[in-house]
Motif scaffolding. Structure first.
Motif, PDB file in Angstrom:
ATOM      1  N   GLN A 143     -11.913  68.005 -38.219  1.00 17.19           N
ATOM      2  CA  GLN A 143     -12.567  68.513 -39.425  1.00 17.19           C
ATOM      3  C   GLN A 143     -11.586  68.873 -40.534  1.00 17.19           C
ATOM      4  N   MET A 144     -10.328  69.091 -40.170  1.00 16.64           N
ATOM      5  CA  MET A 144      -9.344  69.478 -41.180  1.00 16.64           C
ATOM      6  C   MET A 144      -9.036  68.330 -42.124  1.00 16.64           C
ATOM      7  N   VAL A 145      -8.811  68.683 -43.354  1.00 15.04           N
ATOM      8  CA  VAL A 145      -8.281  67.739 -44.339  1.00 15.04           C
ATOM      9  C   VAL A 145      -7.021  68.360 -44.933  1.00 15.04           C
ATOM     10  N   VAL A 146      -5.905  67.659 -44.818  1.00 14.73           N
ATOM     11  CA  VAL A 146      -4.670  68.121 -45.436  1.00 14.73           C
ATOM     12  C   VAL A 146      -4.702  67.730 -46.909  1.00 14.73           C
ATOM     13  N   LEU A 147      -4.471  68.693 -47.776  1.00 12.26           N
ATOM     14  CA  LEU A 147      -4.590  68.474 -49.212  1.00 12.26           C
ATOM     15  C   LEU A 147      -3.222  68.189 -49.832  1.00 12.26           C
ATOM     16  N   ASP A 148      -3.226  67.356 -50.844  1.00 15.09           N
ATOM     17  CA  ASP A 148      -1.970  66.934 -51.459  1.00 15.09           C
ATOM     18  C   ASP A 148      -1.376  67.997 -52.387  1.00 15.09           C
ATOM     19  N   ARG A 149      -2.235  68.814 -52.997  1.00 16.93           N
ATOM     20  CA  ARG A 149      -1.745  69.781 -53.966  1.00 16.93           C
ATOM     21  C   ARG A 149      -1.283  71.066 -53.277  1.00 16.93           C
ATOM     22  N   ASN A 150      -0.478  71.860 -53.990  1.00 16.48           N
ATOM     23  CA  ASN A 150      -0.027  73.144 -53.474  1.00 16.48           C
ATOM     24  C   ASN A 150      -1.196  74.094 -53.304  1.00 16.48           C
ATOM     25  N   TYR A 151      -1.041  75.012 -52.358  1.00 18.01           N
ATOM     26  CA  TYR A 151      -2.104  75.977 -52.070  1.00 18.01           C
ATOM     27  C   TYR A 151      -2.505  76.771 -53.313  1.00 18.01           C
ATOM     28  N   SER A 152      -1.524  77.162 -54.113  1.00 11.34           N
ATOM     29  CA  SER A 152      -1.814  77.975 -55.301  1.00 11.34           C
ATOM     30  C   SER A 152      -2.682  77.247 -56.315  1.00 11.34           C
ATOM     31  N   ASP A 153      -2.683  75.925 -56.287  1.00 12.13           N
ATOM     32  CA  ASP A 153      -3.491  75.160 -57.236  1.00 12.13           C
ATOM     33  C   ASP A 153      -4.985  75.358 -57.011  1.00 12.13           C
ATOM     34  N   TYR A 154      -5.373  75.795 -55.830  1.00 17.03           N
ATOM     35  CA  TYR A 154      -6.789  75.913 -55.504  1.00 17.03           C
ATOM     36  C   TYR A 154      -7.354  77.296 -55.829  1.00 17.03           C
ATOM     37  N   ALA A 155      -6.546  78.135 -56.471  1.00 20.40           N
ATOM     38  CA  ALA A 155      -7.047  79.436 -56.907  1.00 20.40           C
ATOM     39  C   ALA A 155      -8.023  79.293 -58.066  1.00 20.40           C
ATOM     40  N   PHE A 174      -7.854  83.515 -36.774  1.00 22.08           N
ATOM     41  CA  PHE A 174      -7.283  83.461 -38.110  1.00 22.08           C
ATOM     42  C   PHE A 174      -7.443  84.786 -38.866  1.00 22.08           C
ATOM     43  N   ALA A 175      -7.644  85.869 -38.132  1.00 26.96           N
ATOM     44  CA  ALA A 175      -7.851  87.178 -38.758  1.00 26.96           C
ATOM     45  C   ALA A 175      -6.701  87.512 -39.704  1.00 26.96           C
ATOM     46  N   GLY A 176      -7.049  87.964 -40.895  1.00 29.26           N
ATOM     47  CA  GLY A 176      -6.054  88.333 -41.898  1.00 29.26           C
ATOM     48  C   GLY A 176      -5.672  87.208 -42.826  1.00 29.26           C
ATOM     49  N   ARG A 177      -6.015  85.970 -42.473  1.00 25.11           N
ATOM     50  CA  ARG A 177      -5.658  84.831 -43.322  1.00 25.11           C
ATOM     51  C   ARG A 177      -6.562  84.815 -44.552  1.00 25.11           C
ATOM     52  N   LYS A 178      -5.964  84.648 -45.722  1.00 27.88           N
ATOM     53  CA  LYS A 178      -6.728  84.590 -46.966  1.00 27.88           C
ATOM     54  C   LYS A 178      -6.861  83.146 -47.420  1.00 27.88           C
ATOM     55  N   GLY A 179      -7.975  82.857 -48.081  1.00 28.68           N
ATOM     56  CA  GLY A 179      -8.192  81.503 -48.564  1.00 28.68           C
ATOM     57  C   GLY A 179      -9.176  81.484 -49.711  1.00 28.68           C
ATOM     58  N   TYR A 180      -9.495  80.287 -50.180  1.00 29.58           N
ATOM     59  CA  TYR A 180     -10.397  80.113 -51.312  1.00 29.58           C
ATOM     60  C   TYR A 180     -11.608  79.291 -50.894  1.00 29.58           C
ATOM     61  N   PHE A 181     -12.757  79.628 -51.484  1.00 28.00           N
ATOM     62  CA  PHE A 181     -13.924  78.757 -51.389  1.00 28.00           C
ATOM     63  C   PHE A 181     -13.783  77.705 -52.471  1.00 28.00           C
ATOM     64  N   VAL A 182     -13.717  76.452 -52.087  1.00 30.42           N
ATOM     65  CA  VAL A 182     -13.524  75.372 -53.046  1.00 30.42           C
ATOM     66  C   VAL A 182     -14.578  74.304 -52.794  1.00 30.42           C
ATOM     67  N   ARG A 183     -15.167  73.811 -53.873  1.00 29.94           N
ATOM     68  CA  ARG A 183     -16.168  72.750 -53.751  1.00 29.94           C
ATOM     69  C   ARG A 183     -15.507  71.393 -53.928  1.00 29.94           C
ATOM     70  N   PHE A 184     -15.699  70.522 -52.951  1.00 23.54           N
ATOM     71  CA  PHE A 184     -15.241  69.144 -53.018  1.00 23.54           C
ATOM     72  C   PHE A 184     -16.481  68.260 -53.012  1.00 23.54           C
ATOM     73  N   GLY A 185     -16.858  67.780 -54.203  1.00 20.60           N
ATOM     74  CA  GLY A 185     -18.121  67.059 -54.294  1.00 20.60           C
ATOM     75  C   GLY A 185     -19.252  68.015 -53.995  1.00 20.60           C
ATOM     76  N   GLY A 186     -20.066  67.692 -53.009  1.00 18.59           N
ATOM     77  CA  GLY A 186     -21.159  68.585 -52.624  1.00 18.59           C
ATOM     78  C   GLY A 186     -20.817  69.458 -51.445  1.00 18.59           C
ATOM     79  N   ASP A 187     -19.573  69.428 -50.992  1.00 20.86           N
ATOM     80  CA  ASP A 187     -19.156  70.155 -49.806  1.00 20.86           C
ATOM     81  C   ASP A 187     -18.346  71.383 -50.194  1.00 20.86           C
ATOM     82  N   ARG A 188     -18.719  72.515 -49.645  1.00 18.94           N
ATOM     83  CA  ARG A 188     -17.995  73.764 -49.898  1.00 18.94           C
ATOM     84  C   ARG A 188     -17.083  74.032 -48.711  1.00 18.94           C
ATOM     85  N   ARG A 189     -15.778  74.146 -48.962  1.00 19.03           N
ATOM     86  CA  ARG A 189     -14.823  74.263 -47.873  1.00 19.03           C
ATOM     87  C   ARG A 189     -13.908  75.464 -48.074  1.00 19.03           C
TER      88      ARG A 189
END
Length: 519
Positions: A143-155, A174-189
């Motif tokens: 299910q994982m997708v490795v993204l080409d851009r830097n993590y900070s770009d998704y803020a 993954f307790a304590g890990r922070k991340g972003y809700f990002v929409r890719f097309g119609g998928d929220r990841r």
């Protein structure tokens, strides 16, 4: 700290002989392209000989989909790296004795901190980070997708400049890990970084089904943009509240429109204040003069938007009734705390200050802080039947578009929604994307569903020409009025906090307008 592939500096590597011979760490072998599996197999086969190489981890077998030129292709999860749990000397000697086409990854350390002789150290990944990495690899390999851009770009959303929702995983691997809700097309990841700050190039990954994680929503402390609708609402409310606080409660909307027109014609805050004084609006001019630089900037940004979208303020702000929570009071009581009561033709409004603690995340520094912020609660009262008093708060932006919709929309909210989607093997399965409304917004659910709830939703028409959806409670006598107001205040604050922190509702950000206007 710059990362360099190097094994030529064992003498300058910090640490004594005992450390290099006896201490086990996760080290990184840097390999050539498509050589990861071969190197991993050689090191694994040699573990019995050395005794001090305990484990080899090569995630090359786990592949992920990467979008290239519009096509999904397979790629190694971590190209060119093999992770080895060993002592430094054992791994160094094994690489040299077997003439492996691989090098131990070293990092350079500033000389002023460690002296001229200790300028290199091998990259060692903490065991906790490796465990997380491996669990991620095991649990989400398909299910994982490795993204080409830097993590900070998704803020931020590059299309509109708005900040993406920030969440923190609260429990599990993954307790304590922070991340972003990002929409890719119609998928929220969920997008987050792995192996960061370890000396190894970090991975930015995305995982679907964000609702399967127990997460807490954080405030994105840097999400403001000129085009942010929330900021425009803040600016309009700021002007309207100031007008009302200066005594114009009967024709405050007309005054708002007039001020907007004046600023569109001449976008100068100084000139507006002079005009107010010329027209003998000295109280209002004095209040406008006291605006902070931040407030003036917000108003002028609104005017730029109004200039490009004429009629925006008139079309979107058709009532003088302010939201339940705002970031500014609009009035300056003698105590200086912004609290007080305003009398309108058909109702009274009590403004009181409330302090709310929020978890704020700053993407540029990756820091999280607990911030106590002052907001202002607006509770209105109007005579009710049989000599009672109706207390209400304006939740029109929240309640009207969604929570009072009819038919399937309401059913979807209250009962949850089930979708059909394909798994990694192409099998269709049904999945509950939302838990029951009662689980993630229990206070508002009780208000809507429980006939015995003392706080109810009403559609009122007696305070302004346009109807409003409000949360309300009835005081049976003057003696119970204060307690009824407090009940309504406490309940409404609970509703706001549940909506603001619940990730399911945060996904539908357009429905959160009017819950509160952030500073």
């Amino acid at each position: 700290m710059s990362v360099v592939s190097n094994i030529a500096h064992p003498r300058t590597f910090y640490g004594d002989t005992h450390d290099r011979e006896r201490t086990f760490r996760w080290y990184v072998l840097r390999t050539g392209p498509r050589q990861e599996r071969k190197i991993a197999e050689i090191v694994s086969a040699g573990r019995q000989e050395t005794g001090n190489i305990l484990e080899v981890f090569c995630p090359v077998n786990t592949t992920v989909r990467v979008r290239r030129r519009g096509k999904d292709v397979k790629a190694p999860l971590y190209s060119g790296h093999v992770f080895v749990y060993a002592t430094f000397n054992a791994l160094r000697d094994f690489v040299a004795e077997n003439s492996l086409p691989a090098t131990i990854l070293f990092s350079h350390i500033a000389q002023e901190s460690h002296g001229s002789e200790n300028t290199w150290q091998p990259v060692a990944i903490p065991d906790s980070e490796m465990k997380l990495f491996r669990r991620l690899n095991d649990s989400y390999d398909e299910q994982m997708v490795v993204l080409d851009r830097n993590y900070s770009d998704y803020a931020y959303n590059p299309k509109n400049g708005k900040g993406n929702e920030v969440v923190k995983i609260m429990d599990g691997d993954f307790a304590g890990r922070k991340g972003y809700f990002v929409r890719f097309g119609g998928d929220r990841r969920l997008v987050f970084s792995i192996l960061s700050e370890t000396g190894v190039p970090s991975l930015t990954i995305s995982i679907p089904n964000v609702w399967s994680f127990h997460v807490a929503r954080l405030v994105n402390g840097e999400k403001r943009t000129v085009a942010d609708e929330e900021q425009r609402h803040h600016a309009v409310d700021l002007i309207l509240g100031t007008i009302q606080g200066c005594g114009n409660t009967e024709s405050s909307l007309d005054s708002l429109y007039e001020i907007i027109d004046l600023l569109v014609e001449k976008p100068s805050w100084t000139e507006l204040c002079k005009t107010m004084k010329t027209e003998r609006e000295t109280i209002l001019a004095t209040a406008f003069t006291a605006f902070t630089k931040e407030n003036v900037t917000a108003v002028l940004n609104l005017i730029r938007y109004e200039t490009d979208n004429r009629g925006y303020v008139r079309d979107t702000w058709v009532s003088p009734l302010r939201p339940f929570l705002t970031s500014t009071s609009g009035i300056a009581a003698p105590s200086g705390n912004g609290e007080g009561t305003l009398s309108f033709p058909s109702y009274e409004e009590t403004i009181s200050r409330v302090t709310i603690e929020e978890q704020v995340f700053y993407p540029s520094t990756q820091e999280e802080h607990t911030v106590a912020t002052d907001y202002y609660a607006h509770i209105c009262t109007v005579p009710h039947e049989n000599g009672r008093t109706l207390c209400f708060v304006n939740f029109d932006h929240l309640l009207a578009p969604y929570f009072l919709t009819e038919g399937t929309a309401n059913k979807r909210l209250v009962q949850g929604r089930t979708i059909r989607q394909a798994d990694a093997q192409g099998r269709i399965k049904e999945e509950k994307t939302l838990d029951s409304f009662r689980n993630y917004a229990p206070t508002l659910y009780a208000i809507l569903a429980d006939p015995a709830s003392p706080v109810k939703v009403r559609k009122i028409t007696q305070v302004t020409p346009a109807p409003h959806h409000v949360l309300s409670a009835v005081a049976d006598s003057p003696d119970t009025l204060s307690a009824t107001k407090q009940l309504l205040l406490d309940t409404s604050l609970t509703v706001c906090k549940e909506i603001h922190t619940t990730t399911h509702l945060a996904i539908w950000r357009r429905y959160l307008t009017g819950v509160w206007l952030h500073k």
